[in-house]
Motif scaffolding. Structure first.
Motif, short mmCIF file in Angstrom:
data_model
loop_
_atom_site.label_atom_id
_atom_site.label_comp_id
_atom_site.label_asym_id
_atom_site.label_seq_id
_atom_site.Cartn_x
_atom_site.Cartn_y
_atom_site.Cartn_z
N LYS A 2 2.14 -22.52 16.96
CA LYS A 2 2.62 -21.33 17.65
C LYS A 2 3.66 -20.64 16.77
CE LYS A 2 1.68 -23.04 22.31
NZ LYS A 2 0.66 -23.97 21.83
N ARG A 53 -2.44 -12.93 13.18
CA ARG A 53 -3.73 -12.92 13.86
C ARG A 53 -4.90 -12.90 12.87
NH1 ARG A 53 -4.89 -7.13 16.87
NH2 ARG A 53 -5.09 -5.80 15.05
N ASP A 60 -0.54 -18.46 19.44
CA ASP A 60 0.34 -17.87 20.46
C ASP A 60 1.59 -17.36 19.76
OD1 ASP A 60 -1.35 -18.54 22.59
OD2 ASP A 60 -0.50 -20.56 22.69
N PHE A 62 5.35 -15.54 20.32
CA PHE A 62 6.44 -15.23 21.25
C PHE A 62 7.51 -14.44 20.50
CE2 PHE A 62 4.56 -19.32 22.36
CZ PHE A 62 4.15 -19.09 23.67
N PHE A 82 -1.95 -10.41 23.00
CA PHE A 82 -1.74 -11.84 22.75
C PHE A 82 -0.29 -12.15 22.42
CE2 PHE A 82 -3.36 -9.56 19.12
CZ PHE A 82 -2.42 -9.82 18.14
N THR A 84 3.69 -12.32 23.57
CA THR A 84 4.57 -12.43 24.74
C THR A 84 5.99 -12.05 24.34
OG1 THR A 84 3.24 -14.24 25.67
CG2 THR A 84 5.49 -13.99 26.50
N PHE A 110 8.45 -22.05 27.48
CA PHE A 110 7.00 -22.16 27.34
C PHE A 110 6.54 -23.58 27.05
CE2 PHE A 110 8.19 -17.79 26.39
CZ PHE A 110 7.36 -17.09 27.26
N ILE A 112 6.89 -25.71 24.72
CA ILE A 112 6.20 -25.82 23.43
C ILE A 112 6.25 -27.25 22.92
CG2 ILE A 112 6.21 -25.08 21.02
CD1 ILE A 112 7.15 -22.35 21.96
#
Length: 273
Positions: A2, A53, A60, A62, A82, A84, A110, A112
């Motif tokens: 992430k 991406r 993910d 953030f 995608f 947050t 979250f 994680i």
């Protein structure tokens, strides 16, 4: 894996510079958070999103900002479903939590439990930077030792050591010490460490441990993530890999330099490939 992009700063130095700029187009940027400043026609943070991406596996992402800028980031993020965006709950620079506390907020909010990429939202790198290559290097380290972590470093000038955290490594590129803004005679190293880290999932509990140890310390000791990294290298294996250089957009001069560089090298940059 992430990713967290740290974007909760208030950019007070740059704000003053923009307000005092001669050019109207720069004055018009007053009130724009640093990660959303236009760099060669794109918001700075968008380079990171496109790079993240572009990997083989979905990731993910953030972004942690503050109450003052949360609306601007959410408007920008409408193009990236995608991503947050959350706020650290503060509204002024005096209230700021500090970067390490923001990181812990994301980890807890979250839940994680995965390898984590941490990116400074006001930082970009030179054209030799390949995100996927760095991720692959981290994965090799992780397979050999699941507590291993990876950071970047680049060569700075002698008179620049006082500006940065300087890493001292052994022959295996493992960091043995980080000196915060040392004078040139204090270290033989000239390797500066920008805010870009790949942390093993087994390292994440150390963030809370560090904050617990520093709970009574002044904000300056908890704000810069380099302080956490300096603490971490004595407790977990942290390795360094080299890049050519970085832009840290903290004032008007650094913004101009970054914008000019990207305008001239946009076709060569790996962020958008």
């Amino acid at each position: 894996m992430k990713a967290v992009i740290l974007a909760a700063g208030y950019g007070t130095r740059l704000l003053k510079d923009l307000q005092g700029a001669d050019e109207q187009h720069l004055q018009d940027l007053t009130g724009t958070p640093k990660p959303l400043l236009p760099i060669a026609g794109f918001p700075l943070i968008s380079y990171w999103i496109e790079a993240l991406r572009g990997g083989q596996d979905p990731i993910d992402i953030f972004i942690i900002t503050n109450e003052l800028y949360q609306g601007k980031f959410k408007d920008w993020a409408k193009n990236y479903p995608f991503v947050t965006v959350i706020s650290d709950g503060t509204s002024t620079n005096e209230e700021r939590l500090g970067a390490v506390s923001c990181l812990q907020l994301i980890i807890e909010a979250f839940s994680i439990d995965d390898s984590l990429m941490v990116i400074g939202g006001d930082t970009l790198f030179y054209e030799d930077f390949h995100l996927q290559d760095v991720v692959e290097e981290f994965e090799v380290l992780y397979r050999g030792n699941n507590q291993a972590n990876l950071v970047l470093s680049y060569t700075c000038k002698d008179d620049e050591t006082k500006k940065y955290g300087i890493v001292e490594t052994d022959e295996s590129s493992r960091i043995r010490a980080i000196k915060e803004k040392p004078s040139p005679p204090e270290t033989a190293s000239r390797q500066a460490c920008p805010c870009f880290y790949l942390f093993s999932r087994h390292t994440l509990p150390c963030v809370k441990e560090f904050l617990n140890e520093k709970k009574d310390a002044p904000i300056d000791e908890k704000d810069a993530p380099g302080h956490f990294l300096s603490w971490l290298v004595t407790r977990r294996p942290v390795f360094s890999t080299s890049i050519a250089g970085r832009f840290d957009v903290g004032n008007l001069e650094s913004y101009r330099l970054c914008n000019k560089y990207f305008q001239e090298n946009i076709r060569k940059l790996n962020y958008l490939q």
